[in-house]
Design an enzyme around this catalytic site. Structure first.
Site, short mmCIF file in Angstrom:
data_model
loop_
_atom_site.label_atom_id
_atom_site.label_comp_id
_atom_site.label_asym_id
_atom_site.label_seq_id
_atom_site.Cartn_x
_atom_site.Cartn_y
_atom_site.Cartn_z
N LYS A 78 7.34 1.29 -11.60
CA LYS A 78 7.39 1.43 -10.14
C LYS A 78 8.85 1.31 -9.72
O LYS A 78 9.66 0.73 -10.44
CB LYS A 78 6.57 0.33 -9.48
CG LYS A 78 6.19 0.61 -8.03
CD LYS A 78 4.95 1.46 -7.92
CE LYS A 78 4.69 1.88 -6.50
NZ LYS A 78 3.41 2.61 -6.37
N GLY A 127 5.70 9.59 -5.43
CA GLY A 127 5.83 9.02 -4.09
C GLY A 127 5.04 7.72 -3.94
O GLY A 127 4.27 7.33 -4.80
N ASP A 128 5.27 7.05 -2.84
CA ASP A 128 4.49 5.88 -2.41
C ASP A 128 4.83 5.72 -0.93
O ASP A 128 5.25 6.70 -0.28
CB ASP A 128 4.85 4.63 -3.25
CG ASP A 128 3.92 3.45 -3.01
OD1 ASP A 128 2.76 3.52 -3.44
OD2 ASP A 128 4.33 2.47 -2.36
P1 NDP Z 1 2.30 6.14 3.64
O1 NDP Z 1 3.72 5.74 3.82
O2 NDP Z 1 1.94 7.58 3.66
O3 NDP Z 1 1.39 5.42 4.72
C1 NDP Z 1 1.32 4.03 4.84
C2 NDP Z 1 0.49 3.73 6.07
O4 NDP Z 1 0.27 2.33 6.16
C3 NDP Z 1 1.15 4.13 7.35
O5 NDP Z 1 0.14 4.49 8.27
C4 NDP Z 1 1.85 2.84 7.77
O6 NDP Z 1 2.13 2.76 9.15
C5 NDP Z 1 0.79 1.85 7.40
N1 NDP Z 1 1.37 0.52 7.19
C6 NDP Z 1 2.45 0.17 6.46
N2 NDP Z 1 2.67 -1.14 6.53
C7 NDP Z 1 1.70 -1.63 7.32
C8 NDP Z 1 1.39 -2.91 7.78
N3 NDP Z 1 2.13 -3.98 7.44
N4 NDP Z 1 0.31 -3.04 8.58
C9 NDP Z 1 -0.44 -1.96 8.91
N5 NDP Z 1 -0.19 -0.73 8.53
C10 NDP Z 1 0.87 -0.56 7.74
O7 NDP Z 1 1.83 5.46 2.28
P2 NDP Z 1 0.62 5.83 1.35
O8 NDP Z 1 -0.54 6.25 2.18
O9 NDP Z 1 1.11 6.70 0.29
O10 NDP Z 1 0.32 4.41 0.67
C11 NDP Z 1 -0.55 3.46 1.27
C12 NDP Z 1 -0.96 2.45 0.21
O11 NDP Z 1 -1.63 3.13 -0.87
C13 NDP Z 1 0.17 1.67 -0.47
O12 NDP Z 1 -0.30 0.38 -0.80
C14 NDP Z 1 0.43 2.47 -1.73
O13 NDP Z 1 1.05 1.68 -2.73
C15 NDP Z 1 -1.00 2.83 -2.10
N6 NDP Z 1 -1.13 3.95 -3.00
C16 NDP Z 1 -0.62 5.18 -2.69
C17 NDP Z 1 -0.79 6.25 -3.55
C18 NDP Z 1 -0.35 7.62 -3.20
O14 NDP Z 1 -0.66 8.55 -3.98
N7 NDP Z 1 0.33 7.84 -2.10
C19 NDP Z 1 -1.44 6.07 -4.86
C20 NDP Z 1 -2.03 4.76 -5.05
C21 NDP Z 1 -1.83 3.75 -4.16
P3 NDP Z 1 3.61 3.13 9.70
O15 NDP Z 1 3.65 4.62 9.71
O16 NDP Z 1 3.65 2.52 11.03
O17 NDP Z 1 4.59 2.51 8.73
#
Ligand code: NDP
Length: 455
Positions: A135, A174-175
């Site tokens: 990571k 990405g993440d």
């Molecule tokens: P994005 O950046 O696309 O989206 C993250 C979302 O979560 C946004 O809506 C963001 O809001 C919100 N968010 C972030 N921090 C907080 C918080 N403290 N409280 C509430 N909402 C919050 O990320 P992903 O969708 O890619 O990732 C989301 C999760 O999934 C992470 O834990 C990631 O590690 C996990 N994941 C992702 C994968 C992927 O393929 N993308 C694969 C496996 C796991 P805002 O826009 O306001 O920041």
């Protein structure tokens, strides 16, 4: 008598390793939380595999192969010079090249990088594909930055990272904060420096220059395929179920899309500013327009759907009554209080789209209260599995159709579910997918370490 002796030896071994881990990493709470969650599951495995103790596999697994930390210097649009910290944690490559996303978020630190990389080892093993665990990321905050600033940051980040990665070495993706645009800038800089077209060095690329169709959808869709398996187990389906999803990023949006496709009513979504509640069901076209097209705050959803409500702050989203809860935002978003509220309101299924969104107290409450719980390393593995499919396509210089990739994703999620369920049953914890997925992933890595010999 033998069993009791074995138990004592196994338990003692795990306790000793965890005690040392706590001493060495006292200031890394997220990493210790992730490690504890896995280690607590492993006693029955060490009882049945004393060779794992002889080979000291646990101490070898909890220590990363290496942690790379580096300075990233970049210039904003007003020529001010900024310095951020970049990381790559290469945790374990027993099963394949290090593989795991990059996160750009101000909260990024070594503990968070290590917890994510550690989880990734077992998640990647569970996919059945040849990928190890890693990571990376930076404490850079992409919010409010211009496109040119994002590009300059990505170029500066890759100017150091390129020397540590490669299609057979370490393959980032990405993440949070790193989507198709950032991957494009990172890829461009890598190609420029290397002077070679090594498409398999990064995944999550846009289709057209080596990206896989269905990668964007894969984590959210995969989560819903996994929950569909959980529902089937209980002779249920998504049809007419009320679902609460947190987040509105990549994972959340495509989880909502597939859950709606299966006939569920998704009534809530959030971002870091707060959550929306739309009792008639989220209008996904509106949400995509806000988040994917305009990059606006989620409160603007009310311009599309005046009958919906917006509540500032994220905690209370779990007080909305639902049958299925899918936390898809970030780590530790469901604590004990949130879990109790969900249970009191009748939740029956919880599955983690985000990484470690439920803390240990919440997980135990779900398990003790007959809530069928799908842990992240199994439920959200569809994203990295599809990244591995992207690597295969890049190596074969070919590209598969959306349906082909989506079909493989469904098969992979089915097999992750089955393996996790069967491992839980085999080791005496039927119905506990936390223990099942931890064991199923761990055993593959442990066997690899034993085969490699000591080095
Ligand atoms: P994005 O950046 O696309 O989206 C993250 C979302 O979560 C946004 O809506 C963001 O809001 C919100 N968010 C972030 N921090 C907080 C918080 N403290 N409280 C509430 N909402 C919050 O990320 P992903 O969708 O890619 O990732 C989301 C999760 O999934 C992470 O834990 C990631 O590690 C996990 N994941 C992702 C994968 C992927 O393929 N993308 C694969 C496996 C796991 P805002 O826009 O306001 O920041």
């Amino acid at each position: 008598m033998t069993t009791e002796l074995n138990y004592t030896a196994a338990q003692q071994y795990i306790d000793e390793v965890f005690t040392q881990l706590k001493e060495k990493n006292a200031h890394q709470p997220e990493f210790l939380q992730a490690a504890e969650e896995i280690l607590l599951s492993l006693t029955p495995v060490f009882e049945q595999h004393p060779e794992y103790i002889t080979h000291n596999v646990l101490s070898r697994i909890v220590e990363p192969d290496r942690i790379i930390s580096f300075r990233v210097t970049w210039q904003d649009d007003n020529n001010n010079v900024h310095v951020n910290r970049g990381y790559r944690v290469q945790f374990n490559n027993v099963i394949g090249p290090y593989k795991g996303g990059l996160r750009f978020h101000p909260s990024v630190n070594e503990s968070i990088m290590k917890f994510l990389a550690f989880e990734q080892i077992f998640k990647n093993a569970l996919t059945g594909l040849p990928i190890g665990g890693g990571k990376g990321g930076s404490d850079f905050n992409p919010k409010g930055k211009s496109d040119a600033e994002i590009m300059r940051f990505c170029q500066a980040f890759m100017t150091e990272l390129y020397r540590h990665i490669g299609p057979d070495v370490d393959v980032p993706a990405g993440d949070i904060g790193v989507g198709g645009r950032e991957i494009g800038y990172l890829w461009g800089q890598y190609k420029r420096i290397r002077g070679a077209y090594e498409a398999g060095v990064l995944t999550g690329k846009t289709p057209g220059y080596g990206g896989s169709l269905a990668r964007k959808e894969a984590t959210g869709y995969g989560l819903v395929y996994f929950v569909a398996e959980m529902l089937r187990e209980k002779s249920e389906s998504f049809l007419d179920k009320t679902v609460v999803v947190s987040g509105s990023g990549n994972v959340a949006i495509y989880a909502i899309e597939k859950a709606q496709h299966y006939g569920a009513k998704v009534v809530a979504a959030s971002d870091s500013s707060g959550y929306i509640y739309d009792p008639e069901g989220i209008d996904l076209h509106a949400l995509k327009d806000i988040k994917e097209v305009k990059g606006e705050r989620i409160s603007t959803y009310l311009n599309y759907r005046p009958n919906a409500t917006f509540t500032p702050g994220c905690d209370a989203i779990w007080s909305i009554p639902c049958d299925i809860a899918l936390p898809c935002a970030t780590q530790n978003e469901i604590n004990g209080d949130a879990a109790r509220t969900l249970i009191d309101n009748g939740v029956k299924f919880v599955a983690e789209g985000a990484n470690m969104p439920s803390d240990l107290e919440a997980i135990n409450l779900f398990l003790d209260n007959d809530v069928y719980f799908g842990p992240a390393k199994a439920a959200n593995a569809g994203g990295v599995a599809t990244s591995a499919l992207e690597m295969s396509q890049n190596s074969g210089r070919t590209s598969w159709s959306f349906a082909e990739v989506d079909g493989k994703l469904q098969e992979i999620m089915h097999s992750i579910y089955t393996e996790s369920k069967e491992a839980a049953e085999k080791y005496g914890f039927a119905g506990n997918l936390v223990i099942g997925s931890n064991i199923a992933g761990f055993v593959k890595v442990a066997n690899g370490l034993v085969s490699e010999g000591v080095y």
